[in-house]
Design an enzyme around this catalytic site. Sequence first.
Site, PDB file in Angstrom:
ATOM      1  N   ASP A 189      47.565 -22.449  -1.991  1.00 14.64           N
ATOM      2  CA  ASP A 189      48.007 -23.777  -1.575  1.00 14.64           C
ATOM      3  C   ASP A 189      47.119 -24.256  -0.432  1.00 14.64           C
ATOM      4  OD1 ASP A 189      49.343 -25.998  -0.710  1.00 14.64           O
ATOM      5  OD2 ASP A 189      51.220 -24.961  -0.189  1.00 14.64           O
ATOM      6  N   ASN A 192      47.305 -27.415   0.948  1.00 15.96           N
ATOM      7  CA  ASN A 192      47.864 -28.463   1.817  1.00 15.96           C
ATOM      8  C   ASN A 192      49.297 -28.211   2.265  1.00 15.96           C
ATOM      9  OD1 ASN A 192      49.269 -28.892  -0.485  1.00 15.96           O
ATOM     10  ND2 ASN A 192      48.710 -31.045  -0.762  1.00 15.96           N
ATOM     11  N   ASP A 250      52.157 -27.736   0.647  1.00 15.18           N
ATOM     12  CA  ASP A 250      53.337 -28.319  -0.015  1.00 15.18           C
ATOM     13  C   ASP A 250      54.076 -27.310  -0.905  1.00 15.18           C
ATOM     14  OD1 ASP A 250      51.638 -28.037  -2.138  1.00 15.18           O
ATOM     15  OD2 ASP A 250      51.780 -30.116  -2.828  1.00 15.18           O
ATOM     16  N   ASP A 261      46.665 -25.584  -5.360  1.00 12.34           N
ATOM     17  CA  ASP A 261      45.925 -26.806  -5.656  1.00 12.34           C
ATOM     18  C   ASP A 261      44.421 -26.538  -5.732  1.00 12.34           C
ATOM     19  OD1 ASP A 261      45.217 -26.597  -2.922  1.00 12.34           O
ATOM     20  OD2 ASP A 261      47.061 -27.670  -2.383  1.00 12.34           O
ATOM     21  N   ASP A 282      41.515 -26.181 -19.667  1.00 11.72           N
ATOM     22  CA  ASP A 282      42.510 -25.906 -20.698  1.00 11.72           C
ATOM     23  C   ASP A 282      42.718 -27.197 -21.489  1.00 11.72           C
ATOM     24  OD1 ASP A 282      44.696 -24.619 -22.003  1.00 11.72           O
ATOM     25  OD2 ASP A 282      45.092 -23.488 -20.169  1.00 11.72           O
ATOM     26  N   ASP A 295      44.580 -24.684 -26.208  1.00  9.70           N
ATOM     27  CA  ASP A 295      45.987 -24.319 -26.326  1.00  9.70           C
ATOM     28  C   ASP A 295      46.484 -24.427 -27.776  1.00  9.70           C
ATOM     29  OD1 ASP A 295      48.441 -23.846 -24.602  1.00  9.70           O
ATOM     30  OD2 ASP A 295      49.108 -25.601 -25.732  1.00  9.70           O
ATOM     31  N   GLU A 337      43.452 -20.402 -28.333  1.00  5.06           N
ATOM     32  CA  GLU A 337      44.693 -19.621 -28.300  1.00  5.06           C
ATOM     33  C   GLU A 337      45.329 -19.732 -29.685  1.00  5.06           C
ATOM     34  OE1 GLU A 337      49.013 -19.357 -26.092  1.00  5.06           O
ATOM     35  OE2 GLU A 337      48.239 -21.211 -26.916  1.00  5.06           O
ATOM     36  N   HIS A 359      49.211 -16.185 -18.161  1.00  9.73           N
ATOM     37  CA  HIS A 359      50.360 -16.829 -17.532  1.00  9.73           C
ATOM     38  C   HIS A 359      51.606 -16.816 -18.419  1.00  9.73           C
ATOM     39  CE1 HIS A 359      48.508 -19.639 -20.193  1.00  9.73           C
ATOM     40  NE2 HIS A 359      49.569 -20.415 -20.129  1.00  9.73           N
ATOM     41  N   ASP A 360      51.481 -16.327 -19.653  1.00  8.01           N
ATOM     42  CA  ASP A 360      52.626 -16.268 -20.560  1.00  8.01           C
ATOM     43  C   ASP A 360      53.127 -14.840 -20.772  1.00  8.01           C
ATOM     44  OD1 ASP A 360      52.484 -19.020 -21.067  1.00  8.01           O
ATOM     45  OD2 ASP A 360      51.114 -18.736 -22.762  1.00  8.01           O
TER      46      ASP A 360
HETATM   47  C1  NOJ Z   1      50.609 -21.931 -24.802  1.00  5.68           C
HETATM   48  C2  NOJ Z   1      50.560 -21.935 -23.309  1.00  5.68           C
HETATM   49  O1  NOJ Z   1      49.835 -20.827 -22.884  1.00  5.68           O
HETATM   50  C3  NOJ Z   1      51.977 -21.950 -22.820  1.00  5.68           C
HETATM   51  O2  NOJ Z   1      52.056 -21.733 -21.428  1.00  5.68           O
HETATM   52  C4  NOJ Z   1      52.604 -23.265 -23.221  1.00  5.68           C
HETATM   53  O3  NOJ Z   1      53.977 -23.246 -22.914  1.00  5.68           O
HETATM   54  C5  NOJ Z   1      52.456 -23.528 -24.725  1.00  5.68           C
HETATM   55  N1  NOJ Z   1      51.167 -23.186 -25.230  1.00  5.68           N
HETATM   56  C6  NOJ Z   1      52.679 -24.980 -25.031  1.00  5.68           C
HETATM   57  O4  NOJ Z   1      51.599 -25.750 -24.585  1.00  5.68           O
END
Ligand code: NOJ
Length: 566
Positions: free
Chosen positions: A21, A23, A25, A29, A98, A199, A255, A327-328
Site C-alpha cells: 500500500d 498511500n 488506504d 496500489d 490480466d 482470464d 487460464e 490468487h485462486d
Molecule cells: C479466474 C480468476 O483467476 C478468478 O480470480 C476470477 O474470479 C475468475 N476467473 C472470473 O474472472
Amino acid sequence: MKKTWWKESVVYQIYPRSFKDGNGDGSGDLRGIAAKLDYLQWLGVDVLWLCPIFQSPNDDNGYDISDYRAIMAEFGTMADFDELLAQAHRRGLKILLDLVVNHSSDEHAWFVESRKSRDNPYRDFYIWKEGKNGQEPNNWGSAFGGSAWQYDPATAMYYLHCFSKKQPDLNWDNPAVRREVQDIVRWWLDKGVDGFRMDVINLISKDPRFPDGPVAPGKLYADCSLALNGPRVHEYLRELHQNVLSKYDIMTVGETGGVTPAIARDYVAENRAELNMLFHFEHMDLDKDRERLAQKPFRLTELKRILSTWQKDLGDDGWNSLYWNNHDQPRVVSRFGNDQEYWEKSAKMLATCLYLQRGTPYIYQGEEIGMTNMAFETIADYRDIGVLHAYQEEVVQKGRDCQEFLRYQRHFSRDNARTPMQWDDSANAGFSGGTPWIKVNPNYRRINVSAQMTDRESILHYYRRLIKTRKENEVILYGSYDLILADSEEIYAYIRALDKQGLLVVCNFTAQTPLFELPEHIRYSAGQLLIGNYTVTDGPMARFSLRPYECRAYLFSFTEEIYRLK
Ligand code: NOJ
C-alpha cells in the site's frame, strides 16, 4: 525447439490489492508495486504479472472490469501506471497484464447500453435469451453458485453470467465484440506492455444451442465449465493472434480450466499461432473434493503422473507453465508441504521440485518467503465473493454445519492467498499504514521478507539461488524430462537431459527418511550437487537416504548412449 525469452523467464505474480500500500488506504496500489521493484530485481525474476488493475466496481476484486482503458481508483492513476512501466523496463523487468474478456462488469458502458432495450446497438455484445416456461433458458450454474442466468425486468429476458451476476459474459460470436477486444489489446501493447495472462480464455465460445448439462448429485445446476473449449474458440484466438498479438514480441498465457495435454496442444503448439502457454488445473484438485466441499487424501503418485504427462506431452512442440500458487489457490506449503515443523525445508523442496522442470515458472507473491494459509475464524473475516456465495448456499440455505464449512475454507479458500504480503515485523507486516482490506496473517512476525533478507539460509535466499541456477543451466531450460521411481509415494525424482548433460532432481515429500536409489541403467560420471535444502556430506548421487522434505539436484554427464531420452 525454438528458444525465446519467455521460455527463459521467471514470472512473479502480483495481486496488487495485497502487495504494498503506497498511500495508506489499506489497499495495495501501483505506487506500492513501484516501491518494491528493487526487491523484485534482486530476487531475479524477469516478468511481473499484475492481476487486474482496471476500473472496476470490485464485485470479484477487479475481475469485473467497467473500463478496460482506465486504472482502478484504489490502485492509482494512468500516470502511476506509466511510471511503473517505465521504471520496470529501466530495470529489465517486463509487465504482463490480466486480460479479462470472457465477461465484463455489468457497469461497463456496453452492458449499461445492452440492457436498455432489445434493439439497442449493444444488445448483442452480451448473451441474452428468452426464459423457458417461466424458467431460466437452460440449467447452467454460475461458478459462484446459483443459476448462470439473470432475469432482467427492463427487457424481460435473461443474460448469461458464468461468474457473478455482475460479470455478464460477452458474446464473442459478435464480430464487433472481437474487434473491441482487439482494439483494447492493441492499445495496451502500444503503450509498451509485454503480454497478457488471459482470464478463463477457453470459455469465450459457447455452444450456440445452449444445451442443458448434467447435474451432479446434491446440486441444482450443471457446472458452467461444460462451456469450456467451445466450438469457435480456436478460430477466435487465431484471429486475435493474427490481427494483433503476432505483431509484437510479447508473451501470452491462457487460464484454461478443463484442459488435458491433448486439448492444450491445440492452443499452444507452435504452428497453431494462438497462445504461448496455458495454466491447467489438473494438479490443483488432487486433494480437493469439489462436489462435497471436502478434503481428500493427497497421493504423490497422482501428482507425478499429472505433471509428468504434461512435461512429456507438450514435449518439443508447446510449452508448460509451472505453478503451485496463484490468487485462486491456497498456499502450497500448507497444502503439499508441511507448514509446521518442516515449514522451511518443505517450502524449499516444493520450489525445487517444480521449478527445475521444463516450462516457465510462476512465483506467486509471498511464496518466496513461504507464506502459509490463514486460519480465518469466522465468515466475517472472508472477503472472497466465492466463499460468501458458498456460505449462503451451503450454510444458510442448505443448513450445512458452519464449522465444517469453515474448516474446508481454511484449507481451500482463495483468501488464503490474498492476505497482505509480509514485508517486515512492524504493524500490518509493513504492508499498510492504514487498516488492511483483509486481515494480515498473524505469523508475519516470524515469516517476513526483512527477516529472510538477512538470513542467507532462508527460503527467500533459496528462491533467489534457484532462479539463478535455472538461468545458468541450459539443461534446466531446454532439457528433456523423464520421471523415475514412478511408483514411490514418498520420492518425486526425475532426470533432465540435454545432449550429454544430465540433471537429477530428487525430492522427499514426507517427514520420513526414504532411501533413494538411482535406476541402474542410468550411467553417469561427475555427479555434482547443484542445489539442495540440507548440507550434503555423503557419497555419490546414486544412493542416499533422504532427510525429511529433503531435496537435491545433481548435475552430471551421461557416459553411455543407452540413456536416450524423449
Ligand atoms: C479466474 C480468476 O483467476 C478468478 O480470480 C476470477 O474470479 C475468475 N476467473 C472470473 O474472472
